[in-house]
Design a protein around this motif. Structure first.
Motif, short mmCIF file in Angstrom:
data_model
loop_
_atom_site.label_atom_id
_atom_site.label_comp_id
_atom_site.label_asym_id
_atom_site.label_seq_id
_atom_site.Cartn_x
_atom_site.Cartn_y
_atom_site.Cartn_z
N ALA A 19 0.84 -1.21 0.00
CA ALA A 19 0.00 0.00 0.00
C ALA A 19 0.88 1.26 0.00
N GLU A 23 1.09 4.02 -2.96
CA GLU A 23 0.65 5.38 -2.64
C GLU A 23 1.78 6.40 -2.76
N SER A 24 2.95 6.04 -2.24
CA SER A 24 3.98 7.08 -2.06
C SER A 24 5.36 6.69 -2.60
#
Lengths: 186, 186
Positions: A19, A23-24
Motif C-alpha cells: 500500500a 501510494e507514495s
C-alpha cells in the motif's frame, strides 16, 4: 515458523508495504511507516524483514509493473515518456537499492531470482510487442530484433544509475531512442 | 583487530586473491585456492572474508582494469573487440557476482563505493578519450558527448547479463556500436 500469529503479522506487513509503495513510492517503505500501517510493533517488522530493500523486493512482486503499459501513438513520444519515467525512478536511492538487491540476491536466492525474471520478462515482452506494432504501422525500422529493445534502452539508464551513480539525463534517453533504429516520426 | 598476525594474514590473502585473479580469472578466487596460495588455513580466509565476492571486490581494486586500454585503429574494430570481451566476461557467473555486489554494496559501504567509482571512472574516461580521438580523425560522428559512451555501450550488456540474466550477444554489441553515432569506417 508456522505460528499463525507469525503468518498474520507477515501478511499484514506485506500488505502495508504494498500500500505504501503504491501510494507514495519506495521511499515510504520504512520500518516505522510499515509498522504503523500494519498495526504491529517496529520490532516485529525488523524480525520479519531486517532490510527494507528485501521487503520492497517481496512487496513489488505483487504490485503491478507501471512501465511500458498502455502504449499510445506516436510510439516515439510514448517511449520517450516511459524511458524518462524509468530514468527518474532510477535516480532515486531506493530504486537503486531495490534493483541492485534484486540483481545481486537473485544470484544466490531462487525466490528473488523468480522476481527478477518476472520483472525482466514483463519489460522485455511489453516493449517488444509495442515496437513490433509500431514497425508494422511504419513508425520505425528497428536495427535489431525487438526483444533486444529493453536491454538497449533501459540498460544505459540502469548502468548510469547503478554503476556510474549519477542520474540518467535527457541526452542519454534520446540516444537510446535513436539506438533502436530509424524513426519516420519526428 | 590490529593484531599484527591478523594484518599479515589479511595481506597474504589479498595478495593471493590478486594473483589468482590475474592468472586465472575470478572463478579461481575460491576460499580453498586462496588459502593454499596464501599459506593460511581455509578457516582464516573465511574469518577475513566470509564471501569470496567481497574479497574479489577488494582484490580487484589493485588489479589493472583490462578494458578500453591500448586502443588501435580502426577504432570501430578495436571497440567491437573490447565490447565483445566485456560481454564475454559478463556472461560469467563470477563477474555477475562481483559487478552486482559492487553496485549493491556500494550503496551502504563507502569503501566499496570508492571501488565502484574508480572502475566506473576508468571505463568512462578511457572510452571518452578514445572516441574523441576517433572523431578528431574523422572515423565517426558521435550522437552525444563522449562521456555518455560507456553507459550507452556497456549498459545494454550489463542489463542483459544481470537483469535479463542471459549472455550478451553479437547483435547487442553491434547495436551499441551503432548507437554511438555514424561511423565512416565500415
Amino acid at each position: 515458523m508456522t505460528d499463525p500469529r507469525f503468518l498474520r503479522s507477515q501478511e499484514a506487513i506485506l500488505t502495508a508495504a504494498r500500500a505504501l509503495l503504491l501510494e507514495s513510492g519506495p521511499t515510504a517503505v520504512t520500518h516505522a511507516q510499515v509498522a504503523e500501517r500494519a498495526g504491529v510493533g517496529r520490532a516485529t517488522v525488523y524480525r520479519h524483514w531486517p532490510r527494507t530493500d528485501l521487503l520492497l523486493v517481496e512487496a513489488m512482486a505483487t504490485v503491478p509493473m507501471p512501465f511500458f503499459d498502455n502504449p499510445t501513438v506516436p510510439t516515439k513520444d510514448w517511449l520517450r515518456r516511459e524511458l524518462t519515467a524509468i530514468a527518474d525512478q532510477l535516480a532515486l536511492d531506493d530504486v537503486r537499492a531495490v534493483s541492485t538487491t534484486l540483481a545481486n540476491s537473485a544470484l544466490w536466492d531462487e525466490v528473488v531470482d523468480a522476481r527478477r525474471a518476472r520483472f525482466a520478462d514483463i519489460l522485455t515482452t511489453r516493449l517488444a510487442a509495442v515496437l513490433d506494432d509500431a514497425e508494422a504501422r511504419g513508425e520505425l525500422t528497428l536495427v535489431l530484433p525487438s526483444d533486444h529493445a529493453a536491454a538497449l534502452t533501459i540498460g544505459p539508464l540502469y548502468y548510469r544509475s547503478t554503476i556510474e551513480r549519477s542520474a540518467p539525463d535527457t541526452t542519454l534517453v534520446e540516444a537510446t531512442l535513436s539506438a533502436l533504429g530509424t524513426w519516420t516520426t519526428p
